[in-house]
Design a protein around this motif. Structure first.
Motif, PDB file in Angstrom:
ATOM      1  N   ALA A 103       7.361   8.229  18.919  1.00  0.00           N
ATOM      2  CA  ALA A 103       6.294   9.360  18.827  1.00  0.00           C
ATOM      3  C   ALA A 103       6.510   9.787  17.335  1.00  0.00           C
ATOM      4  O   ALA A 103       7.487   9.471  16.671  1.00  0.00           O
ATOM      5  CB  ALA A 103       6.981  10.233  19.788  1.00  0.00           C
ATOM      6  N   ASP A 104       5.646  10.791  17.188  1.00  0.00           N
ATOM      7  CA  ASP A 104       5.476  11.347  15.762  1.00  0.00           C
ATOM      8  C   ASP A 104       6.806  12.059  15.137  1.00  0.00           C
ATOM      9  O   ASP A 104       7.208  12.797  15.990  1.00  0.00           O
ATOM     10  CB  ASP A 104       4.240  12.296  15.611  1.00  0.00           C
ATOM     11  CG  ASP A 104       4.225  12.888  14.023  1.00  0.00           C
ATOM     12  OD1 ASP A 104       4.965  12.805  13.267  1.00  0.00           O
ATOM     13  OD2 ASP A 104       3.074  13.374  13.834  1.00  0.00           O
ATOM     14  N   PRO A 105       7.713  11.577  14.531  1.00  0.00           N
ATOM     15  CA  PRO A 105       9.000  11.865  14.207  1.00  0.00           C
ATOM     16  C   PRO A 105       9.117  13.428  13.682  1.00  0.00           C
ATOM     17  O   PRO A 105       9.805  14.220  13.782  1.00  0.00           O
ATOM     18  CB  PRO A 105       9.635  10.989  13.111  1.00  0.00           C
ATOM     19  CG  PRO A 105       8.453  10.405  12.506  1.00  0.00           C
ATOM     20  CD  PRO A 105       7.296  10.134  13.586  1.00  0.00           C
ATOM     21  N   ARG A 106       7.773  13.946  13.133  1.00  0.00           N
ATOM     22  CA  ARG A 106       7.521  15.301  12.782  1.00  0.00           C
ATOM     23  C   ARG A 106       7.553  16.205  13.953  1.00  0.00           C
ATOM     24  O   ARG A 106       7.815  17.602  13.879  1.00  0.00           O
ATOM     25  CB  ARG A 106       6.425  15.757  11.997  1.00  0.00           C
ATOM     26  CG  ARG A 106       6.554  15.221  10.739  1.00  0.00           C
ATOM     27  CD  ARG A 106       5.446  15.201   9.623  1.00  0.00           C
ATOM     28  NE  ARG A 106       5.167  14.167   8.984  1.00  0.00           N
ATOM     29  CZ  ARG A 106       6.198  13.922   7.819  1.00  0.00           C
ATOM     30  NH1 ARG A 106       7.244  14.714   7.461  1.00  0.00           N
ATOM     31  NH2 ARG A 106       6.117  12.896   7.112  1.00  0.00           N
ATOM     32  N   THR A 134       4.943   4.344   3.413  1.00  0.00           N
ATOM     33  CA  THR A 134       4.591   5.743   3.878  1.00  0.00           C
ATOM     34  C   THR A 134       5.863   6.653   3.723  1.00  0.00           C
ATOM     35  O   THR A 134       6.870   6.458   3.166  1.00  0.00           O
ATOM     36  CB  THR A 134       3.987   5.822   5.050  1.00  0.00           C
ATOM     37  OG1 THR A 134       3.402   6.984   5.535  1.00  0.00           O
ATOM     38  CG2 THR A 134       4.821   5.200   6.280  1.00  0.00           C
ATOM     39  N   ASP A 135       5.693   7.879   4.304  1.00  0.00           N
ATOM     40  CA  ASP A 135       6.823   9.069   4.088  1.00  0.00           C
ATOM     41  C   ASP A 135       7.948   8.969   5.535  1.00  0.00           C
ATOM     42  O   ASP A 135       8.697   9.903   5.583  1.00  0.00           O
ATOM     43  CB  ASP A 135       6.198  10.349   3.900  1.00  0.00           C
ATOM     44  CG  ASP A 135       5.235  10.523   4.991  1.00  0.00           C
ATOM     45  OD1 ASP A 135       4.969   9.789   6.046  1.00  0.00           O
ATOM     46  OD2 ASP A 135       4.694  11.785   4.901  1.00  0.00           O
ATOM     47  N   VAL A 136       7.522   7.913   6.232  1.00  0.00           N
ATOM     48  CA  VAL A 136       8.705   7.711   7.378  1.00  0.00           C
ATOM     49  C   VAL A 136       9.328   6.253   7.224  1.00  0.00           C
ATOM     50  O   VAL A 136       8.494   5.501   6.839  1.00  0.00           O
ATOM     51  CB  VAL A 136       7.980   8.208   8.585  1.00  0.00           C
ATOM     52  CG1 VAL A 136       7.782   9.750   8.711  1.00  0.00           C
ATOM     53  CG2 VAL A 136       6.657   7.381   8.911  1.00  0.00           C
ATOM     54  N   GLY A 175       0.893   5.375   0.355  1.00  0.00           N
ATOM     55  CA  GLY A 175       0.014   6.464   0.927  1.00  0.00           C
ATOM     56  C   GLY A 175       0.143   7.584  -0.063  1.00  0.00           C
ATOM     57  O   GLY A 175       0.780   7.771  -1.110  1.00  0.00           O
ATOM     58  N   GLY A 176      -0.539   8.459   0.333  1.00  0.00           N
ATOM     59  CA  GLY A 176      -0.828   9.926  -0.474  1.00  0.00           C
ATOM     60  C   GLY A 176       0.491  10.637  -0.967  1.00  0.00           C
ATOM     61  O   GLY A 176       0.795  11.101  -1.817  1.00  0.00           O
ATOM     62  N   LYS A 206       0.831  -1.228  -0.064  1.00  0.00           N
ATOM     63  CA  LYS A 206       0.169   0.138   0.011  1.00  0.00           C
ATOM     64  C   LYS A 206       0.888   1.324   0.144  1.00  0.00           C
ATOM     65  O   LYS A 206       1.971   1.426   0.718  1.00  0.00           O
ATOM     66  CB  LYS A 206      -0.831   0.061   1.248  1.00  0.00           C
ATOM     67  CG  LYS A 206      -1.728   1.402   1.514  1.00  0.00           C
ATOM     68  CD  LYS A 206      -1.293   2.110   2.709  1.00  0.00           C
ATOM     69  CE  LYS A 206      -1.968   3.576   2.342  1.00  0.00           C
ATOM     70  NZ  LYS A 206      -1.493   4.354   3.572  1.00  0.00           N
ATOM     71  N   ALA A 213      -1.344   8.088  16.644  1.00  0.00           N
ATOM     72  CA  ALA A 213      -0.366   8.098  15.640  1.00  0.00           C
ATOM     73  C   ALA A 213      -0.956   7.628  14.393  1.00  0.00           C
ATOM     74  O   ALA A 213      -1.169   6.457  14.259  1.00  0.00           O
ATOM     75  CB  ALA A 213       0.481   6.659  16.165  1.00  0.00           C
ATOM     76  N   GLN A 214      -0.979   8.422  13.442  1.00  0.00           N
ATOM     77  CA  GLN A 214      -1.838   8.304  12.300  1.00  0.00           C
ATOM     78  C   GLN A 214      -1.181   7.349  11.363  1.00  0.00           C
ATOM     79  O   GLN A 214      -1.641   6.938   9.958  1.00  0.00           O
ATOM     80  CB  GLN A 214      -2.267   9.470  11.567  1.00  0.00           C
ATOM     81  CG  GLN A 214      -1.174  10.170  10.534  1.00  0.00           C
ATOM     82  CD  GLN A 214      -1.229  11.543  10.258  1.00  0.00           C
ATOM     83  OE1 GLN A 214      -0.709  12.119  11.310  1.00  0.00           O
ATOM     84  NE2 GLN A 214      -1.685  11.953   9.307  1.00  0.00           N
ATOM     85  N   VAL A 215       0.123   6.887  11.367  1.00  0.00           N
ATOM     86  CA  VAL A 215       0.822   5.975  10.684  1.00  0.00           C
ATOM     87  C   VAL A 215       0.137   4.846  10.098  1.00  0.00           C
ATOM     88  O   VAL A 215       0.275   4.315   9.149  1.00  0.00           O
ATOM     89  CB  VAL A 215       2.276   5.826  11.391  1.00  0.00           C
ATOM     90  CG1 VAL A 215       2.057   4.574  12.550  1.00  0.00           C
ATOM     91  CG2 VAL A 215       3.072   4.919  10.363  1.00  0.00           C
TER      92      VAL A 215
HETATM   93  P1  ADP Z   1       0.238   7.899   4.217  1.00  0.00           P
HETATM   94  O1  ADP Z   1      -0.335   8.912   3.369  1.00  0.00           O
HETATM   95  O2  ADP Z   1       1.267   7.324   3.728  1.00  0.00           O
HETATM   96  O3  ADP Z   1      -1.075   7.089   4.822  1.00  0.00           O
HETATM   97  P2  ADP Z   1      -0.016   9.249   6.835  1.00  0.00           P
HETATM   98  O4  ADP Z   1       0.163  10.592   7.016  1.00  0.00           O
HETATM   99  O5  ADP Z   1      -1.381   8.711   6.722  1.00  0.00           O
HETATM  100  O6  ADP Z   1       0.806   8.628   5.851  1.00  0.00           O
HETATM  101  O7  ADP Z   1       0.643   8.612   8.006  1.00  0.00           O
HETATM  102  C1  ADP Z   1       2.247   8.777   8.128  1.00  0.00           C
HETATM  103  C2  ADP Z   1       2.634   9.883   9.077  1.00  0.00           C
HETATM  104  O8  ADP Z   1       2.150   9.545  10.432  1.00  0.00           O
HETATM  105  C3  ADP Z   1       3.807  10.364   9.207  1.00  0.00           C
HETATM  106  O9  ADP Z   1       4.371  11.127   8.382  1.00  0.00           O
HETATM  107  C4  ADP Z   1       4.179  10.979  10.678  1.00  0.00           C
HETATM  108  O10 ADP Z   1       4.140  12.123  10.666  1.00  0.00           O
HETATM  109  C5  ADP Z   1       2.665  10.466  11.266  1.00  0.00           C
HETATM  110  N1  ADP Z   1       2.960   9.688  12.698  1.00  0.00           N
HETATM  111  C6  ADP Z   1       2.293   9.989  13.805  1.00  0.00           C
HETATM  112  N2  ADP Z   1       2.914   9.267  14.792  1.00  0.00           N
HETATM  113  C7  ADP Z   1       3.639   8.580  14.395  1.00  0.00           C
HETATM  114  C8  ADP Z   1       4.608   7.403  14.851  1.00  0.00           C
HETATM  115  N3  ADP Z   1       4.409   6.808  16.077  1.00  0.00           N
HETATM  116  N4  ADP Z   1       5.493   6.644  13.962  1.00  0.00           N
HETATM  117  C9  ADP Z   1       5.586   7.073  12.872  1.00  0.00           C
HETATM  118  N5  ADP Z   1       4.867   7.859  12.264  1.00  0.00           N
HETATM  119  C10 ADP Z   1       3.823   8.769  13.086  1.00  0.00           C
END
Ligand code: ADP
Ligand code: ASP
Ligand code: MG
Length: 405
Positions: A178-181, A170-172, A6-7, A4, A205-207
């Motif tokens: 924690a959210d690396p951003r 995805t982009d991480v 992501g955007g 999969k 954590a939206q990952v």
């Molecule tokens: P996609 O478009 O690939 O589905 P999302 O924006 O939905 O991507 O999810 C990826 C994002 O989730 C990352 O860019 C990051 O900022 C955020 N995020 C929040 N918490 C975490 C976490 N614990 N680990 C990794 N990413 C996280």
């Protein structure tokens, strides 16, 4: 194998070509490939904005008609990029892939998947590209699965075809502490348990979409989160993680919530029942609830809802107060955040809670509500210092990467 993207992984032409390359490489290694894609970049947000300009309260059915188009753009473009690379390919919508959902528009749940068409195309030697985030009802209305729902499409398909592997690109570089951003020192986790991942996902954590983790656990789908832009192996989501010496696994923040206080209501049987039944009748999901005995024969009932539901929840609460004779008042607060720590066995360890509360105290942060489970502790705090609190808790629980200063 199900992959999969992501955007942000398909945000522009170059990135779509890059994804096509990755997919084709995997195909040429002999894998049967199902590829789920999200809408390009911020397409879904832009569509929501456009709708709001035309109608502030569009029906959920028409919203789903609109939002599902985002994924249709990316599946066809990715298929064209793969055609250009010389591999047989076909793109399919959710409905064409046999993804049947219930009728809850904008937050539909997958009821069943009939993978016949997908399997036929695979058997014909094609790479199958499937639109994420969407399905159809049995009456052929298009539905969407809730924001971030493409992850769930991928895992559900992987379960339906009994895939050997489901990779979420995805982009991480995987799941972090924690959210690396928000926390530059966050550490990447080589593996995490389904339970911990589910809790992190539910708590902000939206990952990964929470439902995708539930489905992966239920159907034993081997799940990996990794980066589209590197060869880093990413994070494996596993049954039980082997790094048991680490108690706190991650820290999360959810700003997408609001708090309602129904103050000064009579302290008598049936009040909480009446209020929450009325909210449930309006399909408003309640998260935390707290009730304090105020003074003689009066109670305050506070609860949290998703930010989107605040307006309706407050309205419904006011109607309820009118029904019980106009007693009490409803107070709304938007700028609250839920900050949580997650880890197996957290509540069995008294030091964890005291460290959490102590860290917030040191920052002068007042805790408005607390809730615990075996695997998490959450606090509702004012949003003002929530990012600072996130970073400080991350450090306090020794989650910081040591190799960056
Ligand atoms: P996609 O478009 O690939 O589905 P999302 O924006 O939905 O991507 O999810 C990826 C994002 O989730 C990352 O860019 C990051 O900022 C955020 N995020 C929040 N918490 C975490 C976490 N614990 N680990 C990794 N990413 C996280
Ligand atoms: N495009 C949808 C969203 O932005 C689904 C997804 O990205 O998973 O929420
Ligand atoms: Mg996502």
């Amino acid at each position: 194998m199900v992959q999969k993207y992501g955007g942000s992984s398909v945000a522009n032409v170059e990135r779509i070509q890059h994804v096509a390359q990755r997919v084709v490489e995997n195909r040429r290694k002999g894998n049967d490939m199902i590829v789920v894609v999200s809408a390009m970049g911020d397409t879904t947000d832009e569509l929501i904005e456009k709708a709001a300009q035309i109608n502030p309260h569009p029906s959920s059915r028409e919203m789903d008609m609109l939002l599902s188009t985002g994924e249709q753009i990316s599946i066809s473009l990715l298929a064209m990029a793969i055609e250009a690379a010389g591999e047989p390919v076909i793109s399919l919508t959710g409905g064409m892939s046999g993804i049947l959902t219930d009728t809850a528009h904008k937050k539909a749940r997958i009821a069943s998947i009939d993978p016949t068409r997908v399997l036929k195309e695979l058997a014909d030697g094609k790479i199958v590209i499937v639109a994420g985030f969407q399905g159809v009802t049995k009456d052929w209305n298009i539905t969407t699965l809730g924001r971030g729902g493409s992850d769930t499409t991928a895992v559900a398909l992987a379960a339906a075809v009994k895939a050997d592997l489901c990779e979420i690109y995805t982009d991480v570089e995987g799941v972090f502490t924690a959210d690396p951003r928000k926390v530059p020192h966050a550490s990447q986790l080589p593996e995490i348990s389904y339970d911990e991942m589910l809790e992190l996902a539910k708590l902000g954590a939206q990952v990964l979409h929470p439902r995708s983790v539930e489905l992966a656990r239920k159907h034993d789908v081997p799940l990996v989160v990794r980066s589209t832009f590197s060869d880093h192996p990413g994070t494996r989501v596993v049954e039980v993680n082997r790094m048991e010496q680490v108690l706190v696994r991650g820290v999360t923040l959810d700003n997408n919530i609001a708090r309602i206080a129904v103050a000064n209501v009579p302290d008598q049987p049936g009040i909480a029942f009446g209020l929450f039944k009325k909210l449930a009748d309006h399909h408003i999901t309640i998260d935390m609830i707290i009730q304090n005995l105020n003074h003689a024969a009066k109670n305050d009932i506070s609860f949290t809802v998703a930010l989107d539901d605040l307006h309706e929840a407050a309205q419904v609460s006011r109607e309820y107060l009118n029904e019980i004779g106009g007693q009490g008042e409803v107070l709304e607060k938007e700028n609250v955040s839920k900050i949580s720590i997650v880890g197996t066995g957290i509540t069995g360890n008294a030091e964890v809670a005291s460290k959490l509360f102590g860290t917030l105290f040191d920052l002068g942060i007042n805790i408005e509500m607390i809730s615990t489970s075996e695997i998490k502790i959450s606090c509702i705090i004012d949003s003002e210092k929530c990012d600072e609190a996130l970073r400080q808790l991350h450090t306090a629980f020794a989650l910081d990467r040591l190799d960056i200063v």
